[in-house]
Design an enzyme around this catalytic site. Structure first.
Site, PDB file in Angstrom:
ATOM      1  N   LYS A 111      10.294 -14.865 -21.091  1.00 48.15           N
ATOM      2  CA  LYS A 111      10.775 -13.283 -20.570  1.00 48.15           C
ATOM      3  C   LYS A 111      11.397 -12.938 -21.824  1.00 48.15           C
ATOM      4  O   LYS A 111      11.146 -11.670 -22.577  1.00 48.15           O
ATOM      5  CB  LYS A 111      11.684 -13.194 -19.701  1.00 48.15           C
ATOM      6  CG  LYS A 111      11.167 -13.423 -18.219  1.00 48.15           C
ATOM      7  CD  LYS A 111      10.002 -12.621 -17.580  1.00 48.15           C
ATOM      8  CE  LYS A 111       8.671 -12.953 -18.029  1.00 48.15           C
ATOM      9  NZ  LYS A 111       7.800 -13.318 -17.367  1.00 48.15           N
TER      10      LYS A 111
ATOM     11  N   HIS B 199      15.492 -35.598 -29.346  1.00 47.26           N
ATOM     12  CA  HIS B 199      14.355 -36.130 -30.119  1.00 47.26           C
ATOM     13  C   HIS B 199      13.733 -34.996 -31.020  1.00 47.26           C
ATOM     14  O   HIS B 199      12.685 -35.133 -31.528  1.00 47.26           O
ATOM     15  CB  HIS B 199      13.130 -36.353 -29.060  1.00 47.26           C
ATOM     16  CG  HIS B 199      13.594 -37.407 -28.135  1.00 47.26           C
ATOM     17  ND1 HIS B 199      13.881 -38.688 -28.449  1.00 47.26           N
ATOM     18  CD2 HIS B 199      14.185 -37.208 -26.932  1.00 47.26           C
ATOM     19  CE1 HIS B 199      14.266 -39.628 -27.287  1.00 47.26           C
ATOM     20  NE2 HIS B 199      14.429 -38.621 -26.234  1.00 47.26           N
TER      21      HIS B 199
ATOM     22  N   GLU C 131      10.429 -20.220 -18.334  1.00 50.68           N
ATOM     23  CA  GLU C 131      10.073 -18.827 -18.030  1.00 50.68           C
ATOM     24  C   GLU C 131      11.346 -18.125 -18.473  1.00 50.68           C
ATOM     25  O   GLU C 131      10.878 -17.009 -19.014  1.00 50.68           O
ATOM     26  CB  GLU C 131      10.059 -18.771 -16.231  1.00 50.68           C
ATOM     27  CG  GLU C 131       9.707 -17.580 -15.757  1.00 50.68           C
ATOM     28  CD  GLU C 131       8.650 -16.796 -16.248  1.00 50.68           C
ATOM     29  OE1 GLU C 131       7.793 -17.180 -17.042  1.00 50.68           O
ATOM     30  OE2 GLU C 131       8.607 -15.453 -16.030  1.00 50.68           O
TER      31      GLU C 131
ATOM     32  N   ARG D  92       1.284   1.718  -6.101  1.00 46.75           N
ATOM     33  CA  ARG D  92       1.392   0.796  -5.044  1.00 46.75           C
ATOM     34  C   ARG D  92       0.169   0.226  -4.679  1.00 46.75           C
ATOM     35  O   ARG D  92       0.042  -0.688  -3.733  1.00 46.75           O
ATOM     36  CB  ARG D  92       1.946   1.477  -3.785  1.00 46.75           C
ATOM     37  CG  ARG D  92       3.172   2.068  -3.922  1.00 46.75           C
ATOM     38  CD  ARG D  92       3.813   2.858  -2.741  1.00 46.75           C
ATOM     39  NE  ARG D  92       4.086   1.876  -1.577  1.00 46.75           N
ATOM     40  CZ  ARG D  92       5.370   1.316  -1.554  1.00 46.75           C
ATOM     41  NH1 ARG D  92       6.080   1.508  -2.443  1.00 46.75           N
ATOM     42  NH2 ARG D  92       5.432   0.519  -0.513  1.00 46.75           N
TER      43      ARG D  92
ATOM     44  N   CYS E 175       1.035  -1.158   0.014  1.00 46.03           N
ATOM     45  CA  CYS E 175      -0.147  -0.096   0.035  1.00 46.03           C
ATOM     46  C   CYS E 175       0.850   1.304  -0.063  1.00 46.03           C
ATOM     47  O   CYS E 175       2.042   1.000  -0.067  1.00 46.03           O
ATOM     48  CB  CYS E 175      -0.927   0.103   1.423  1.00 46.03           C
ATOM     49  SG  CYS E 175      -1.826  -1.419   1.623  1.00 46.03           S
TER      50      CYS E 175
ATOM     51  N   GLU F 249       9.253 -12.352 -25.256  1.00 46.90           N
ATOM     52  CA  GLU F 249       7.985 -11.674 -25.132  1.00 46.90           C
ATOM     53  C   GLU F 249       8.425 -10.003 -25.212  1.00 46.90           C
ATOM     54  O   GLU F 249       7.753  -9.379 -25.603  1.00 46.90           O
ATOM     55  CB  GLU F 249       7.105 -11.804 -23.962  1.00 46.90           C
ATOM     56  CG  GLU F 249       7.732 -11.244 -22.595  1.00 46.90           C
ATOM     57  CD  GLU F 249       6.568 -11.621 -21.359  1.00 46.90           C
ATOM     58  OE1 GLU F 249       5.522 -11.471 -21.612  1.00 46.90           O
ATOM     59  OE2 GLU F 249       7.119 -12.147 -20.431  1.00 46.90           O
TER      60      GLU F 249
ATOM     61  N   LYS G  99      -1.349  -6.565 -19.725  1.00 48.93           N
ATOM     62  CA  LYS G  99      -1.025  -6.958 -18.684  1.00 48.93           C
ATOM     63  C   LYS G  99      -1.962  -8.231 -17.918  1.00 48.93           C
ATOM     64  O   LYS G  99      -1.592  -9.305 -17.539  1.00 48.93           O
ATOM     65  CB  LYS G  99      -0.979  -5.890 -17.504  1.00 48.93           C
ATOM     66  CG  LYS G  99      -0.344  -6.518 -16.003  1.00 48.93           C
ATOM     67  CD  LYS G  99       1.077  -6.671 -15.900  1.00 48.93           C
ATOM     68  CE  LYS G  99       1.562  -7.270 -14.913  1.00 48.93           C
ATOM     69  NZ  LYS G  99       2.571  -7.992 -15.043  1.00 48.93           N
TER      70      LYS G  99
ATOM     71  N   TRP H  95      -3.765  -1.459  -1.183  1.00 54.35           N
ATOM     72  CA  TRP H  95      -3.548  -2.947  -2.089  1.00 54.35           C
ATOM     73  C   TRP H  95      -4.112  -3.942  -1.244  1.00 54.35           C
ATOM     74  O   TRP H  95      -3.220  -4.284  -0.183  1.00 54.35           O
ATOM     75  CB  TRP H  95      -2.335  -2.901  -2.572  1.00 54.35           C
ATOM     76  CG  TRP H  95      -2.112  -4.219  -3.388  1.00 54.35           C
ATOM     77  CD1 TRP H  95      -1.502  -5.380  -3.147  1.00 54.35           C
ATOM     78  CD2 TRP H  95      -2.423  -4.439  -4.845  1.00 54.35           C
ATOM     79  NE1 TRP H  95      -1.545  -6.269  -4.153  1.00 54.35           N
ATOM     80  CE2 TRP H  95      -2.117  -5.750  -5.297  1.00 54.35           C
ATOM     81  CE3 TRP H  95      -3.221  -3.505  -5.879  1.00 54.35           C
ATOM     82  CZ2 TRP H  95      -2.345  -6.142  -6.667  1.00 54.35           C
ATOM     83  CZ3 TRP H  95      -3.379  -4.011  -7.083  1.00 54.35           C
ATOM     84  CH2 TRP H  95      -2.918  -5.260  -7.354  1.00 54.35           C
TER      85      TRP H  95
ATOM     86  N   ASN I 120       1.308   0.458   5.967  1.00 54.73           N
ATOM     87  CA  ASN I 120       1.746  -0.324   4.879  1.00 54.73           C
ATOM     88  C   ASN I 120       2.494  -1.414   5.402  1.00 54.73           C
ATOM     89  O   ASN I 120       3.499  -1.081   6.003  1.00 54.73           O
ATOM     90  CB  ASN I 120       2.498   0.587   3.735  1.00 54.73           C
ATOM     91  CG  ASN I 120       3.077  -0.353   2.574  1.00 54.73           C
ATOM     92  OD1 ASN I 120       2.607  -1.544   2.349  1.00 54.73           O
ATOM     93  ND2 ASN I 120       4.190  -0.059   2.300  1.00 54.73           N
ATOM     94  N   GLY I 121       2.063  -2.715   5.241  1.00 53.49           N
ATOM     95  CA  GLY I 121       2.862  -3.984   5.740  1.00 53.49           C
ATOM     96  C   GLY I 121       1.771  -4.990   6.111  1.00 53.49           C
ATOM     97  O   GLY I 121       0.640  -4.928   5.761  1.00 53.49           O
TER      98      GLY I 121
HETATM   99  C1  F6R Z   1       4.389 -13.163 -18.747  1.00 56.63           C
HETATM  100  C2  F6R Z   1       3.076 -12.870 -18.436  1.00 56.63           C
HETATM  101  C3  F6R Z   1       2.050 -13.548 -18.908  1.00 56.63           C
HETATM  102  C4  F6R Z   1       1.098 -14.171 -17.798  1.00 56.63           C
HETATM  103  C5  F6R Z   1      -0.303 -14.648 -17.926  1.00 56.63           C
HETATM  104  C6  F6R Z   1      -1.118 -14.923 -17.137  1.00 56.63           C
HETATM  105  O1  F6R Z   1       5.505 -12.355 -18.597  1.00 56.63           O
HETATM  106  O2  F6R Z   1       2.928 -11.911 -17.659  1.00 56.63           O
HETATM  107  O3  F6R Z   1       2.321 -14.907 -19.503  1.00 56.63           O
HETATM  108  O4  F6R Z   1       1.554 -14.629 -16.869  1.00 56.63           O
HETATM  109  O5  F6R Z   1      -0.922 -13.695 -18.917  1.00 56.63           O
HETATM  110  O6  F6R Z   1      -1.544 -14.037 -16.266  1.00 56.63           O
HETATM  111  P1  F6R Z   1      -2.209 -14.111 -14.817  1.00 56.63           P
HETATM  112  O7  F6R Z   1      -1.128 -14.645 -13.799  1.00 56.63           O
HETATM  113  O8  F6R Z   1      -2.631 -12.738 -14.358  1.00 56.63           O
HETATM  114  O9  F6R Z   1      -3.369 -14.931 -14.877  1.00 56.63           O
END
Ligand code: F6R
Length: 607
Positions: free
Chosen positions: A483, A502, A479, A28, A2, A486, A602, A75, A101-102
């Protein structure tokens, strides 16, 4: 996560300034907000749920009188983000107001004790114990500073607090432990806030408050003491010359880099989950006939890693499934004995929610892990855990991935304990390492960032990358690959290292960078074999290995050394960090904006 602000002016009304400051803290949290002031020995307060500007339109947050004002942007972690749970929180007499906050870890016991003494609680937050504790101490001391001091000595957990009382209208008392709090020294008054940008408009002169310190702010100064023994702290102020945009990223050029560096803090928060919720979720998992770990993207990679943890620690078979595939693959098989552990940072991902909905209709038990307490996922879950990472602004998930792993590892260890499948010594050893993860990540960033920059410079023009690992490192490899592709738009592949033979090995030719995730675990010997295979085909080997692993270093063209003695099952948490950094620097060196990758959102709320 927060945000808090407190302002005490020599003259004038501080509410408009606090409101402006809260706008800068919106990164935040943004599910509720509130403000409290003291004027003429009277406490005023306004708060509501929703986004800051919506609340302001409804109840005008600048319209409360007085030179002494505290504010909060929330938050939610404990208690739904509604008006009642919004900060500030007050005591029974409504003379003390607190913003926090915490996470107060021992709030349940404190609340019980205070209720026995007659205190009436109206919210479901952890914070509400603070004003009541201060009220209780005020009965004995009649002095706000001493009462706050005694109260915070009873708190376990993290806090940045700003406290006002209508009985002492000339001061704000602040205290800090493990949540950020900065003090601003201005010509017109004194300020405190969760970060510098929030008060940069009013002053560029700051003093930091360290962990376990308490401060009294008056309109013309501040005095700081240690909470433990009240030793006086003399600390000189420093000046910053940032502009506002720089300041929001706290000096980092991008949010993604800031969020990578924030991981020690976000992991600390993820380790502070309430025991009773962890126990509840563990019980549901233990009772299930079959457990599906359902998620998309990065969250799916967390689930994949978790499936190794559940299997090795608790001897529990789980099925990690990409959410969009769940219904076609398992939809008909799901029933009343199935448990769906859905992992979603946003709690709003369409595919994940659709899978969850399907399973609910078939009477399965739904468990959620999310970063968003007010999400659809928490509403449809029988039980849920909130990872407490705070908002993530960079589109690529970084700090929320490692926090998901921390939550899942805690569940796996609990399950291991109740199922009695591994020894208590093994559990204790892993637990000790898990609780050291925030420090290990800090160390990892220090150890690897410069080397990663060098590698990003060296390989910036390459157009194909391979990521390989075995066992749980397969999840790390996937992962790392996600990263990289993307945010750099460079094609990249990842698969379990043994799969190379394979098929995928056919694309390897002279100079193709192949990144091996090679922690010192039981897969290491076989990984060495896979490195040889790739090397024989001319690949450039980049090994992510333990510090001092001379054998792997000797085989690799480049290596990134990691801390020693990281248990294999926890290795994805630190090992993903240099991969996050690699993706970041490759994007930057290719002139791309890592915070806003093309075509991506996002939160993916469409099919
Ligand atoms: C990759 C990324 C996406 C999310 C995916 C799921 O960096 O951010 O692959 O991981 O869209 O999103 P959530 O976790 O919000 O369901």
């Amino acid at each position: 996560m927060c945000g808090i602000t407190g302002i005490i002016l020599k003259k004038g009304n501080a509410a408009p300034l606090v409101y402006e400051s809260l706008k800068r803290l919106e990164y935040r949290g943004y599910d509720s907000a509130g403000i409290a002031s003291i004027d003429n020995l009277k406490l005023y307060m306004k708060k509501d749920s929703g986004k800051l500007d919506e609340i302001h339109k409804k109840i005008d947050l600048t319209d409360i009188p007085g030179p002494l004002v505290i504010g909060h942007i929330r938050w939610a972690t404990h208690g739904y983000p509604d008006k009642i749970n919004a900060h500030p929180h007050t005591d029974c007499t409504k003379t003390i107001a607190v913003v926090h906050n915490g996470v107060i870890e021992n709030f349940l016991e404190l609340r019980r004790e205070l209720e026995e003494k007659g205190h009436k609680f109206i919210t479901r937050t952890d914070t509400e114990v603070v004003p009541h504790l201060i009220e209780e101490e005020m009965n004995a001391t009649d002095d706000l500073y001493t009462a706050v001091l005694r109260a915070v000595r009873k708190l376990k957990g993290s806090y940045a607090l700003a406290i006002i009382s209508s009985s002492e209208p000339d001061k704000i008392v602040c205290a800090r432990n493990e949540s950020p709090l900065i003090i601003g020294v201005g010509k017109e008054g004194m300020y405190c806030s969760s970060d510098i940008p929030a008060i940069l408009e009013y002053t560029n002169k700051f003093i930091t408050l360290d962990n376990r310190e308490i401060a009294i702010l008056t309109h013309d100064g501040v005095s700081i003491r240690k909470i433990k023994d009240e030793q006086v702290v003399y600390r000189t102020s420093f000046e910053v010359d940032w502009d506002i945009e720089q300041a929001e990223k706290q000096g980092y050029p991008h949010f993604m880099l800031k969020e990578i560096h924030e991981q020690p803090d976000s992991l600390r928060d993820a380790l502070r989950l309430q025991e009773q919720y962890l126990d509840l979720v563990t019980t549901f998992l233990d009772r299930g006939r079959e457990i599906f770990l359902v998620a998309a993207g990065t969250s799916y990679h967390a689930c994949l890693a978790a499936s190794y943890m559940f299997s090795k620690l608790a001897k529990l078979t789980t099925y990690p499934v990409i959410a969009s595939e769940f219904i076609d693959r398992y939809g008909d098989a799901v029933g009343i004995d199935s448990v769906i552990l859905a992992v979603s940072q946003s709690g709003e991902t369409y595919d994940t929610l659709k899978a969850v909905d399907h399973a609910r209709m078939r009477a399965a038990t739904i468990i959620g892990i999310t970063n968003n307490v007010a999400s659809t996922l928490t509403r449809v879950s029988r039980a849920y855990l909130v990872q407490q990472s705070g908002p993530e602004i960079g589109v690529a998930a970084t700090k929320t991935f490692t926090a998901q792993l921390i939550v899942l590892a805690q569940l796996a260890l609990r399950l291991a304990k109740i199922r009695g499948k591994i020894s208590q010594d093994e559990i204790d050893e892993l637990k000790e390492k898990l609780y050291r993860m925030p420090e290990i990540i800090k160390e990892t960033i220090i150890m690897t960032e410069e080397k990663v920059k060098e590698l990003a410079e060296k390989y910036r023009d390459k157009n194909l990358f391979l990521f390989l690992g075995r066992g749980i490192s397969t999840a790390t490899a996937l992962e790392g690959r996600l990263k990289l592709l993307e945010i750099t738009y460079k094609p990249a592949l990842a698969f379990p290292a043994a799969e190379s033979k394979h098929g995928p090995i056919s694309i390897v030719e002279e100079g193709v960078p192949v990144i091996f995730i090679a922690p010192y675990d039981e897969t290491r010997k076989d990984v060495i074999g896979n490195i040889m295979e790739m090397k024989a085909r001319g690949a450039e080997i980049i090994a992510l290995c333990e510090e001092g692993d001379e054998e792997i270093k000797g085989l690799a063209d480049e290596y990134i050394e990691m801390s020693r003695d990281i248990p294999g099952l926890l290795s994805p948490i630190p090992y993903v960090v240099p991969l996050q950094l690699l993706a970041y620097y490759l994007a930057v060196y290719n002139g791309l904006d890592p915070d806003k990758p093309r075509n991506l959102a996002k939160s993916v709320t469409v099919p």
